[in-house]
Write an enzyme that holds these catalytic residues in place. Structure first.
Site, PDB file in Angstrom:
ATOM      1  CB  CYS A 157      -0.913   0.027   1.224  1.00  0.00           C
ATOM      2  SG  CYS A 157      -2.053  -1.341   1.244  1.00  0.00           S
ATOM      3  CB  SER A 158       3.564   2.542   1.873  1.00  0.00           C
ATOM      4  OG  SER A 158       2.587   2.915   2.823  1.00  0.00           O
TER       5      SER A 158
END
Ligand SMILES: CC(C)(COP(=O)(O)OP(=O)(O)OC[C@H]1O[C@@H](n2cnc3c(N)ncnc32)[C@H](O)[C@@H]1OP(=O)(O)O)[C@@H](O)C(=O)NCCC(=O)NCCS
Length: 374
Positions: A157-158
């Site tokens: 997600c990052s």
């Protein structure tokens, strides 16, 4: 004075196909009914658990998601298949992921008034790459005619924010002058469309950003990066065990645990305070308070998470104008969500306005950038 580094271009590309909640739910429910009919005897003997029904109402209320884009719709809703049909391309053809990366990259370069000749580095940073090597970034570099180098990064997600962090550091160190960061989030092949808890979560998209020295930026909308901040904390609550090791492990490479799965409630509870604290600490480095922030380009996993994080930061609910939501249309697009929010909602900011771009999710991983409109 330290080098000023800016984001001068952002590109968002989405596939032509969408799946609404109703379409998704009616396909899943038909699959569940057929599964239950086929396993009736074992279910009656408590040897197999019956598959429960999904509901559009639950999905929208629990997540805020109304639809998602999908790279190839064919197959995903077919109850005899329950996964998209994407024919394999030859080794001499452009890969699917490079193709969507180029779509987003072209838009970002155009917005930044940059051509291939201006770019030194290509970073492809996303939740999955479709092969181990050669890097998708190098394929994109070749297709666009960029000199220098490229590499792939996976930070779930990052991935997008961490990719931008690396670009920022390279420019600050003088090893690059202009970096193209691309997030081709082709996640639908990893979605378990037969799992009620997660079948609705993801959508496909590609985003890209151009980072360069302030002195070379000529775009209409330029955002100075005041600083970056990253945090990781190990958790298995969001996980995919898909692996090249499966062949040696003698396990089914496509079993349910090899696809995306999560303990969503735990993630919600643990990540919200972590993200709010992270952002507050990051802002304090610049003697800024949450109330000084004009726009929040937050990760797009769940509307209720964003509401809660903003409430913790501001002591009140943020308006849609302050903290734009794109997940109703795009769903969770892994690392690309905050970049979509930025891409679609930044041109109205005035010179001197501050904004925070922040991702949070699997790892756990949190990545933020404090931005100031030039
Ligand atoms: C996934 C998420 C939307 C689920 O929402 P939630 O409010 O936590 O819901 P729960 O998982 O607690 O489920 C509540 C109930 O609805 C049920 N349910 C789950 N999916 C359902 C569906 N599609 N349709 C109907 N009911 C459903 C559950 O089984 C549960 O039933 P029970 O109370 O009888 O056990 C939410 O937890 C979330 O978004 N978490 C953050 C996840 C995240 O950010 N992940 C990052 C991914 S990269």
């Amino acid at each position: 004075m330290a080098e000023q580094i800016v984001i001068s271009g952002v590109g968002v590309w989405n596939p032509e196909f969408t799946i609404t909640n109703d379409e998704l739910v009616s396909s899943y429910n038909a699959w569940a009914e057929s599964y239950n009919a086929a396993h009736r005897e074992q279910i009656d003997q408590n040897k197999v658990t019956a598959k429960p029904q999904s509901s559009s109402e639950f999905i929208e209320k629990a997540s805020g998601i109304k639809q998602r884009y999908i790279y190839q719709k064919e197959g995903a809703l077919d109850i005899d298949r329950m996964r998209p049909t994407i024919p394999e391309r030859g080794e001499d053809e452009l890969s699917d992921q490079a193709q969507i990366a180029i779509e987003a990259a072209t838009k970002a370069l155009e917005q930044a008034n940059k051509s291939a000749a201006d770019v030194d580095v290509v970073i492809v940073s996303c939740a999955y790459t479709q092969r181990a090597y050669p890097a998708i970034a190098i394929e994109v570099q070749e297709a666009l005619g960029i000199e220098g180098f490229g590499f792939d990064m996976l930070v779930a997600c990052s991935a997008a924010t961490f990719g931008m962090h690396r670009a920022y550091e390279m420019i600050a160190a003088g090893t690059a002058a202009c970096v193209l960061v691309i997030n081709p989030e082709l996640v639908s092949p990893q979605v378990n469309y037969t799992d009620r808890d997660s079948h609705f979560i993801f959508g496909d998209v590609a985003t890209a950003t151009v980072l360069e020295k302030a002195e070379t930026a000529t775009a209409d909308h330029v955002y100075e990066i005041l600083s970056t901040k990253a945090l990781t904390k190990y958790s298995s609550n969001i996980r995919s065990n898909f692996s090249y090791m499966s062949r040696a492990n003698d396990v089914d490479p496509y079993g349910p645990d090899k696809l995306f799965h999560q303990a969503g409630r735990k993630v919600f509870k643990e990540v919200c305070p972590l993200a709010a604290d992270h952002i507050e600490q990051h802002l304090s480095r610049h003697e800024l308070k949450p109330a000084d922030v004009r726009r929040w380009w937050l990760h797009q996993a769940n509307i209720n998470m964003n509401t809660l994080i903003c409430k913790r930061l501001l002591g009140r609910e943020a308006s849609r104008e302050e903290a734009p939501i794109v997940l109703d249309e795009y769903a969770n697009t892994a690392s690309a969500g905050s970049v979509i929010a930025f891409g679609l909602n930044h041109k109205d900011l005035k010179s001197g306005d501050h904004g925070v771009l922040c991702s949070f999710g699997a790892g756990y991983s949190i990545g933020s950038l404090v931005l100031k409109k030039r």
